[in-house]
Every structure is written in structure tokens, then in C-alpha cells.
Design an enzyme around this catalytic site. Sequence first.
Site: not given
Length: 353
Positions: A87-88, A160, A129-130, A95, A64-66, A133
Site C-alpha cells: 500500500g505504498y 478506505d 491523500g486520505h 526503489r 529491514d528492507l533498507k 480526498n
Amino acid sequence: MSQSVSGGALEGLRIIEMEGIGPGPFAGMMLADHGAEVIRIARKGTRPDPADVLARSRRRVELDLKTDEGRQLARELIATADGVIEGYRPGVMERLGLGPDVLLNDNPRLVYGRMTGWGQEGPLAKAAGHDINYIAITGALNAFGRAGEKPTPPINMVGDFGGGGMMMAFGMLAGILSAQRTGKGQVIDCAMTDGASLLMGMIWGFRGQGLWKDERGVNYLDTGAPYYDTYETSDGQHVAIGSIEKPFYNKLLEVTGLKGDALFEDQDGVDGIEQRRAILTDIFRSKTRAEWCALLEGTDACFAPVLSFTEAPQHPHNVQRKAFIELNGVVQPAPAPRFSATPAPQPRAPDDV
């Protein structure tokens, strides 16, 4: 977590993969296929889908990275690794307190791979985007399609996976080789826009040489040439012809009964091009796909049947090369490329990890 798989050209490397979709997992799969120990940091309570090909051969740890505890465990795990893949969107890892400054301080030899569509900087960097795009702004999408028709995305192969996942796998290995020589890690900014542009390098070269028009369906590799196209057969199937070089073109004419026809002598002549296409269309519609395979497959005419996903694993060439495997009832491509001395280990299905 289970024990890692032994064997493969990348045995001994440890990669941490932040759970994601698409190109990041594809890069992780490629590295895991060839023996790297790839550990996926997954969200608490998630389970891998047994049919998810891109998730094969992983170890998993749920964090849990929170929470402070989860982030600290992630830092400790990444400190033991050669590389990390995320891939964020830009800024998310920072953050979380897991940005490159923090992790490279923990592990100066770390290669930090960042997989995004637009890249870490630029006016679109933080936009959603994907694949469609990303390839649109590179010029690539404008090249895909037939004359007079709108651009057609080649599913998500170019952005991709070609421009993203494979480029990331290359970047990680190049970065790790550099770190092994210098003792210094670095950040890999892998943008699908950059990668898709690079994949079009040869076409940009043709354009610079005056050999490629900035139009769809009028060039010799984009169905503009009758000898490089697909054709329907009498049974509603299709075949693919790629008879570019003169000897291969001559073989096509020989088998189709067009050898000596004056209309086909000028292979690239603009005059009569649609007439040549119409004649070839009628000829290929005169026989079944199986009949054309019997006449042309394995010859220098550069011919192949257009196979479905169901048919492809059963083709004799693919069968002999063991190009497809089955894990837990899921048919999927085998690892590639092939190494003579360090062959890839047998992949493991996601529910085996």
C-alpha cells in the site's frame, strides 16, 4: 513464526502483506479470516498492537528492507506466495527492488496487489491523500449529508474500506483464480477513487434514469424522504426507519396511528413533505426507544434502533448470530461472510502470532 491456522474457504493460499495501515491490512484481514496464510512483512523492532483488529490472524516476519539481506529475504518469501499486497505510493516498491517486474520474474504466477488512494497513474498518483480526498473527486462525498448542509464524510467506510480494502480482497482472489487457470500472474491496481466510484454504481444508474438529483438531502435514500431517516426518541436515543416499499410504508403508518391520514397517502408527494416529517418527528419523540422497539422491531415497517458500539454486540440478533467476538478483551466484528462447508476459523489476536 507460528504455524498457520487450518480451515476456511481460502486454506492453502499464501499472501504476503507489506505492513501498512487501513485498507491494505483490512484486505489482509479478510483473507486471513477465511483461512489464507497471511504473512506480514514488518519493520524491525515493531510489535503488533493487541487492540488492532485489522492485524488479527497474521504471521509476522521482521525485515529491514533498507538492507540487501532484508530485500533478498523478502524476495525469497514472496516467491513462495500466491499473492503480495502493498500500500505504498507509486514507485516505492520499485526503489526497494521489489517492484512487480522483479517479483513476477521470480514467481510468474504471483498476483501483485497495489493499494493506493489515487491509483498507479494519473495527475494525482503521487500526491498524499486520505479517504475524504479520494471520495471527494468521485462525486460520492457530495452526496453525503442533509439538505442545506455541507458534505459529511461517512468516516472512512467508502474510500478506505469499501472502495479500497474490500475491492483489494476481491481483486486478489479474482487474480489468483485467473493465475490458477492460466499459470500467469498480474498486477492489481486498486485505487480507492475507482472503488468508491464503483460503490456508487446504483446511484449513477438512478441519476441516468432521472430518479436522483445531484443535491444532498433531497433524494429518497439520503434523508430526503421522511420514511427513510432517523428520528429522536423521548429518551434522547434514535431509531432508523426505512419504509420504502408501499406495504412497509403502510405498516409504519398503521403502528404510528397515521393510517388513513390524507397527508400521508401520497408517500412521495413533494407537497406536504416537511409537514409529514415534522409529524413523524413529534410522534417518535412521544415514546422511548425501547417502547418503539417493542412496537416496531421485527415488523415489516423496516425499523431498527440506532445502537452505539457499546450496545451493538448485546443486541439479541447479533448475539444469536455471534456477529461479534472478543479477543484478548477487545470486542470486534466476527469474520464475514459465512460459509456452510468451510466456515472461517476462529481469529487470533495480534499478540498470539
